[in-house]
Design a protein around this motif. Structure first.
Motif, mmCIF file in Angstrom:
data_model
loop_
_atom_site.group_PDB
_atom_site.id
_atom_site.type_symbol
_atom_site.label_atom_id
_atom_site.label_comp_id
_atom_site.label_asym_id
_atom_site.label_seq_id
_atom_site.Cartn_x
_atom_site.Cartn_y
_atom_site.Cartn_z
ATOM 1 N N ALA A 41 0.663 -1.204 0.219
ATOM 2 C CA ALA A 41 -0.228 0.201 0.144
ATOM 3 C C ALA A 41 0.603 1.008 0.184
ATOM 4 O O ALA A 41 0.631 2.473 -0.644
ATOM 5 C CB ALA A 41 -1.157 0.444 1.100
ATOM 6 N N HIS A 42 1.541 0.827 0.820
ATOM 7 C CA HIS A 42 2.834 2.546 0.601
ATOM 8 C C HIS A 42 3.682 3.092 -0.511
ATOM 9 O O HIS A 42 3.642 4.057 -0.933
ATOM 10 C CB HIS A 42 4.545 2.358 1.795
ATOM 11 C CG HIS A 42 4.578 3.301 2.117
ATOM 12 N ND1 HIS A 42 5.825 3.677 1.184
ATOM 13 C CD2 HIS A 42 5.058 4.359 3.341
ATOM 14 C CE1 HIS A 42 6.934 4.906 2.260
ATOM 15 N NE2 HIS A 42 6.100 5.269 3.500
ATOM 16 N N GLN A 141 -1.687 5.854 5.614
ATOM 17 C CA GLN A 141 -1.730 4.651 4.540
ATOM 18 C C GLN A 141 -2.830 2.864 4.690
ATOM 19 O O GLN A 141 -3.249 2.709 3.664
ATOM 20 C CB GLN A 141 -0.475 3.803 4.217
ATOM 21 C CG GLN A 141 -0.310 2.756 5.106
ATOM 22 C CD GLN A 141 0.548 2.376 5.051
ATOM 23 O OE1 GLN A 141 1.269 0.884 4.521
ATOM 24 N NE2 GLN A 141 2.602 2.109 5.737
ATOM 25 N N ASN A 142 -3.820 3.588 5.721
ATOM 26 C CA ASN A 142 -4.787 2.887 6.415
ATOM 27 C C ASN A 142 -5.985 3.013 6.347
ATOM 28 O O ASN A 142 -6.862 3.038 6.628
ATOM 29 C CB ASN A 142 -4.097 2.021 7.427
ATOM 30 C CG ASN A 142 -3.963 2.841 8.475
ATOM 31 O OD1 ASN A 142 -4.503 4.490 8.165
ATOM 32 N ND2 ASN A 142 -2.933 2.723 9.858
ATOM 33 N N GLU A 143 -6.715 4.718 5.676
ATOM 34 C CA GLU A 143 -7.191 5.063 5.737
ATOM 35 C C GLU A 143 -7.119 6.247 4.471
ATOM 36 O O GLU A 143 -6.275 6.990 4.821
ATOM 37 C CB GLU A 143 -8.243 5.980 6.798
ATOM 38 C CG GLU A 143 -7.071 6.726 7.305
ATOM 39 C CD GLU A 143 -7.686 7.382 9.121
ATOM 40 O OE1 GLU A 143 -9.380 7.443 9.104
ATOM 41 O OE2 GLU A 143 -7.259 7.228 9.441
ATOM 42 N N PRO A 190 -9.353 -4.103 6.416
ATOM 43 C CA PRO A 190 -10.926 -4.754 6.777
ATOM 44 C C PRO A 190 -11.086 -3.643 8.773
ATOM 45 O O PRO A 190 -10.427 -3.803 9.422
ATOM 46 C CB PRO A 190 -11.437 -5.852 7.214
ATOM 47 C CG PRO A 190 -9.986 -6.753 7.034
ATOM 48 C CD PRO A 190 -8.740 -5.447 6.194
ATOM 49 N N GLY A 191 -12.010 -3.895 8.614
ATOM 50 C CA GLY A 191 -12.859 -3.300 10.261
ATOM 51 C C GLY A 191 -11.978 -1.605 10.299
ATOM 52 O O GLY A 191 -12.446 -1.222 11.460
ATOM 53 N N GLY A 192 -12.059 -1.497 9.376
ATOM 54 C CA GLY A 192 -11.175 0.372 9.186
ATOM 55 C C GLY A 192 -10.095 0.788 9.585
ATOM 56 O O GLY A 192 -9.076 -0.350 9.473
ATOM 57 N N PRO A 193 -9.540 1.749 9.710
ATOM 58 C CA PRO A 193 -8.272 2.394 9.469
ATOM 59 C C PRO A 193 -8.241 1.462 10.968
ATOM 60 O O PRO A 193 -8.395 1.273 11.970
ATOM 61 C CB PRO A 193 -8.012 3.380 9.712
ATOM 62 C CG PRO A 193 -9.975 3.776 10.642
ATOM 63 C CD PRO A 193 -10.911 3.006 9.962
ATOM 64 N N VAL A 194 -6.116 1.053 11.025
ATOM 65 C CA VAL A 194 -5.414 0.591 12.391
ATOM 66 C C VAL A 194 -4.981 1.854 12.395
ATOM 67 O O VAL A 194 -4.493 2.760 11.772
ATOM 68 C CB VAL A 194 -4.648 -0.254 11.735
ATOM 69 C CG1 VAL A 194 -3.602 -0.413 13.006
ATOM 70 C CG2 VAL A 194 -5.614 -1.408 11.359
ATOM 71 N N ARG A 195 -5.389 2.422 13.908
ATOM 72 C CA ARG A 195 -4.494 3.530 14.674
ATOM 73 C C ARG A 195 -3.111 3.184 15.249
ATOM 74 O O ARG A 195 -3.607 1.938 16.155
ATOM 75 C CB ARG A 195 -5.531 3.963 15.863
ATOM 76 C CG ARG A 195 -6.821 4.728 15.167
ATOM 77 C CD ARG A 195 -7.080 5.705 14.268
ATOM 78 N NE ARG A 195 -8.007 6.162 13.552
ATOM 79 C CZ ARG A 195 -7.813 7.124 13.185
ATOM 80 N NH1 ARG A 195 -6.733 8.040 12.738
ATOM 81 N NH2 ARG A 195 -9.182 7.554 11.919
ATOM 82 N N THR A 196 -1.996 3.703 16.069
ATOM 83 C CA THR A 196 -0.831 3.497 15.657
ATOM 84 C C THR A 196 -0.320 4.426 17.130
ATOM 85 O O THR A 196 -1.086 5.801 17.123
ATOM 86 C CB THR A 196 0.130 3.676 15.121
ATOM 87 O OG1 THR A 196 0.583 4.765 14.548
ATOM 88 C CG2 THR A 196 0.248 2.360 14.333
ATOM 89 N N ALA A 197 0.028 3.871 18.745
ATOM 90 C CA ALA A 197 0.387 4.876 19.646
ATOM 91 C C ALA A 197 0.830 6.181 19.114
ATOM 92 O O ALA A 197 2.406 5.740 18.292
ATOM 93 C CB ALA A 197 0.529 4.360 20.965
ATOM 94 N N GLY A 198 1.412 7.178 19.774
ATOM 95 C CA GLY A 198 2.220 8.830 19.236
ATOM 96 C C GLY A 198 1.624 9.630 18.058
ATOM 97 O O GLY A 198 1.983 10.139 18.367
#
Length: 198
Positions: A41-42, A141-143, A190-198
């Motif tokens: 994706a990137h 890259q995830n939304e 799937p299931g929406g964006p993956v959020r990362t800490a920070g």
């Protein structure tokens, strides 16, 4: 026994190693960090950005380059490879090798889960010291979500652009990029964006 200290490299040592290597690395505060491979994706988003920007600039004064162009932050000594670099003035290079740019006008970084906090924090802190830089654009890259920081004097103003019908207007390059084009053929988790800490 205490751990061994990481070696500190000069710019000359780093550049000599980098130019002799087929792998890319960054130099930050005298430390060398190997760059890891990017996700599919990137890579696709970077390709989409370069194609979309290039198709709009034509033969005008501005141009866009992908992540093979090394950039130096002269004020801090950082060497890095932004995902996309926009340039409108004649390029200024560090030396006769003409492989290290000093005057980017726009920098776009596609955020990866492992580097998102770094790209938003430490890296952007370095980038803000580049006198020629007018815009910094982190791209999720995830939304379908883009942030755009535009320099106004000593201040940076943030705009957020989201949704397939929205348009990222890169003022410095004089072009508009629909998010649907930036994210063309990108599969989101799937299931929406993956959020990362920070």
């Amino acid at each position: 026994m205490p751990p061994l200290a990481e070696p500190v490299y000069t710019a000359e040592e780093y550049l000599a190693m980098e130019r002799a290597s087929d792998r890319r690395s960054e130099l930050v505060n005298g430390r060398i960090y190997a760059m890891t491979g990017a996700s599919f994706a990137h890579i696709r988003i970077v390709r989409n950005l370069v194609v979309a920007i290039g198709s709009r600039l034509g033969d005008g004064p501005c141009d866009a380059f992908s992540n093979d162009l090394r950039v130096k932050v002269s004020q801090t000594g950082m060497y890095t490879y932004p995902d996309v670099v926009g340039l409108c003035d004649p390029p200024q290079f560090e030396d006769a090798h003409r492989d290290t740019l000093l005057n980017p006008a726009v920098i776009i970084e596609v955020l990866s889960p492992s580097t998102e906090a770094y790209d938003r924090g430490t890296k952007f802190s370095h980038y803000r010291k580049i006198a020629s830089l007018r815009e910094y654009v982190p791209v999720a890259q995830n939304e379908m979500h883009v942030e755009q920081y535009i320099r106004h004097g000593e201040h940076w103003m943030l705009a957020e652009i989201t949704g397939s019908d929205a348009v990222l207007r890169v003022e410095t390059l004089g072009c508009g990029l629909p998010l649907g084009e930036i994210y063309r053929r990108v599969d989101f988790p799937p299931g929406g964006p993956v959020r990362t800490a920070g």
